[in-house]
Design an enzyme around this catalytic site. Structure first.
Site, mmCIF file in Angstrom:
data_model
loop_
_atom_site.group_PDB
_atom_site.id
_atom_site.type_symbol
_atom_site.label_atom_id
_atom_site.label_comp_id
_atom_site.label_asym_id
_atom_site.label_seq_id
_atom_site.Cartn_x
_atom_site.Cartn_y
_atom_site.Cartn_z
ATOM 1 N N THR A 83 24.943 80.323 26.655
ATOM 2 C CA THR A 83 24.492 80.870 25.368
ATOM 3 C C THR A 83 23.472 81.972 25.607
ATOM 4 O O THR A 83 23.584 83.084 25.069
ATOM 5 C CB THR A 83 23.871 79.752 24.502
ATOM 6 O OG1 THR A 83 24.869 78.767 24.244
ATOM 7 C CG2 THR A 83 23.336 80.296 23.187
ATOM 8 N N CYS A 338 31.052 72.372 18.851
ATOM 9 C CA CYS A 338 29.980 73.142 18.210
ATOM 10 C C CYS A 338 30.148 73.191 16.700
ATOM 11 O O CYS A 338 29.190 73.365 15.979
ATOM 12 C CB CYS A 338 29.953 74.563 18.751
ATOM 13 S SG CYS A 338 29.855 74.614 20.532
HETATM 14 C C1 LIG Z 1 29.776 75.754 26.523
HETATM 15 C C2 LIG Z 1 30.085 77.180 26.336
HETATM 16 C C3 LIG Z 1 29.081 78.106 26.050
HETATM 17 C C4 LIG Z 1 27.647 77.690 25.883
HETATM 18 O O1 LIG Z 1 27.111 77.341 27.140
HETATM 19 P P1 LIG Z 1 25.704 76.591 27.242
HETATM 20 O O2 LIG Z 1 25.432 76.608 28.705
HETATM 21 O O3 LIG Z 1 25.916 75.236 26.685
HETATM 22 O O4 LIG Z 1 24.727 77.391 26.476
HETATM 23 C C5 LIG Z 1 29.439 79.424 25.890
HETATM 24 N N1 LIG Z 1 30.711 79.814 26.013
HETATM 25 C C6 LIG Z 1 31.706 78.972 26.308
HETATM 26 C C7 LIG Z 1 33.098 79.472 26.448
HETATM 27 C C8 LIG Z 1 31.431 77.627 26.470
HETATM 28 O O5 LIG Z 1 32.417 76.776 26.731
#
Ligand SMILES: *Cc1c(COP(=O)(O)O)cnc(C)c1O
Length: 411
Positions: A83, A338
């Site tokens: 993120t 999410c």
């Molecule tokens: C899980 C995910 C995120 C977010 O990652 P975090 O490390 O939890 O912030 C972003 N993009 C994709 C494609 C994801 O699967």
């Protein structure tokens, strides 16, 4: 984790939600233990052995992460996760290159961390964003990317593997286009690093986001690859402070997390090929059983260009939420984790033209490193039983079956 079964015995649920997060690999935890205990130095402390040990551990991890994507260690910036990496890449690039332009090209099926970062720039920074529509299989046409690029375009942001439908985008083709047009190319590879081969040079990638907890590493750690040459990419930092990570991301380094991310990358790459074959065969077995034993089951997303562990199915005439309630001994998601707090149909399924009704009937099976054949058979048994049970209450399903039988008899 234990849960109480109806007969009162404790039984661990079967974990099939590996796109939401993964269990930490015991080998990763073992690699992290020294920096969680005796080696607690600050990696920026240059005056004593504690600092040197931490710095050495970070250097090693930086190499491991770089190797997993074909980058150079100095091009890896550690962050708190994908993120943050997505936000830094998108807002950082549009901020730094404001004199070059004010336009982004992305896709409707991206992760919210990409879509919402773009929305914020649209609202607050006067940036314009083109949201491409993928085809019915979820794949972006590189020709659409080429057509969308203007002389105001700074960045193209297109993910590698989709977290809901597992579909893989043609990164190398897109990278050739962005290269030839002199536009930066960012990819969110949180779901694919160390699972599917990725090479930032061969694919023309300038910025790449990854995350520890999607690849059997710890939560709260990730990285952004920032290309250092051909071209050298610059960004406006999101977090100011001590100037760590070459000023791209200030803050005391999360040494245990970084060590865990490095170990997760190294293990993933070493075992990638065998693991992909094993996981894909479990996935294909589950798919074959569910479509063989149930009718009106449809696959969401392209059948071939997808992550080995992903199976996203719609079970018509069944509410996904009801199905999950009946399957408490299996950890699964309907749509994306999410968005499952809200009952909005998944934006990814919408983007590929799945009706809201079928989107509400969809379940994401995420198979991972620690799943066994026995678990997959058990899940297939339970899903078949539960879908069959729920459909007994569906007047629509009964009507559909009667129609089919009548049509069959008329022939
Ligand atoms: C899980 C995910 C995120 C977010 O990652 P975090 O490390 O939890 O912030 C972003 N993009 C994709 C494609 C994801 O699967």
């Amino acid at each position: 984790m234990d849960s109480l079964t109806p007969t009162g015995e404790h039984k661990a649920p079967i974990y099939l939600d590996n796109h939401a997060t993964t269990r930490i690999d015991p080998r990763v935890l073992e690699a992290m233990m020294p920096s969680l205990t005796e080696e607690y130095g600050n990696a920026s402390s240059r005056t004593h052995a504690f600092g040197w040990a931490a710095e050495g551990a970070v250097d090693k991890a930086r190499k491991q992460v770089a190797q997993a994507i074909g980058a150079r260690p100095k091009e890896i910036v550690f962050t708190s996760g994908a993120t943050e990496s997505n936000n830094l890449a998108i807002k950082g690039a549009l901020g730094f290159y404001a004199d070059r332009g004010d336009h982004i090209v992305t896709v409707k099926s991206e992760h919210k961390a990409v879509l919402d970062a773009c929305r914020t720039l649209e609202k607050s920074a006067g940036v314009s964003v083109t949201y491409l529509t993928p085809d019915a299989g979820g794949i972006v046409d590189p020709g659409d990317v080429a057509d969308a690029i203007t002389d105001r375009t700074v960045l193209v942001s297109i993910m590698h593997a989709n977290s809901e439908i597992g579909v893989l985008q043609p990164l190398a083709e897109i990278g050739r286009i962005t290269r030839s047009k002199g536009v930066l190319f960012h990819t969110d590879a949180a779901q694919s690093v160390a699972k599917i081969g990725i090479d930032v040079d061969a694919m023309g990638i300038d910025l790449l986001s990854l995350s520890g907890h999607k690849i059997y590493g710890p939560k709260g750690i990730g990285a952004l690859f920032v290309r250092a040459r051909d071209p050298r990419v610059r960004l406006v930092a999101m977090v100011d402070g001590g100037g760590q990570e070459k000023g791209f991301r200030s803050g005391t380094l999360n040494v245990p997390g970084i060590v865990g991310l490095g170990a997760a990358c190294e293990i993933g790459i070493a075992e990638m090929e065998d693991e992909a074959v094993r996981i894909a065969s479990l996935r294909d077995r589950l798919h074959a059983r569910l479509t063989g034993e149930l009718d009106y089951v449809t696959l969401n997303g392209d059948g071939d260009a997808r992550l080995p562990g992903n199976l996203n199915l719609s079970f018509a005439y069944v509410e996904g939420e009801s199905l999950l309630m009946g399957l408490r001994e299996v950890a699964l998601s309907s749509g994306s984790a999410c968005t499952s707090a809200s009952l909005e149909p998944s934006h990814v399924l919408r983007s590929i033209g799945v009706s809201d009704e079928l989107a509400h009937s969809s379940i994401r099976f995420g198979i991972g490193r620690f799943n066994t054949e026995a678990e997959i058979e058990r899940v297939a048994d339970r899903v078949v039983a539960e879908v069959t049970r729920l459909r007994r209450f569906s007047a629509l399903y009964a009507a559909k079956r009667d129609q089919q039988t009548d049509a069959g008899q008329a022939q």
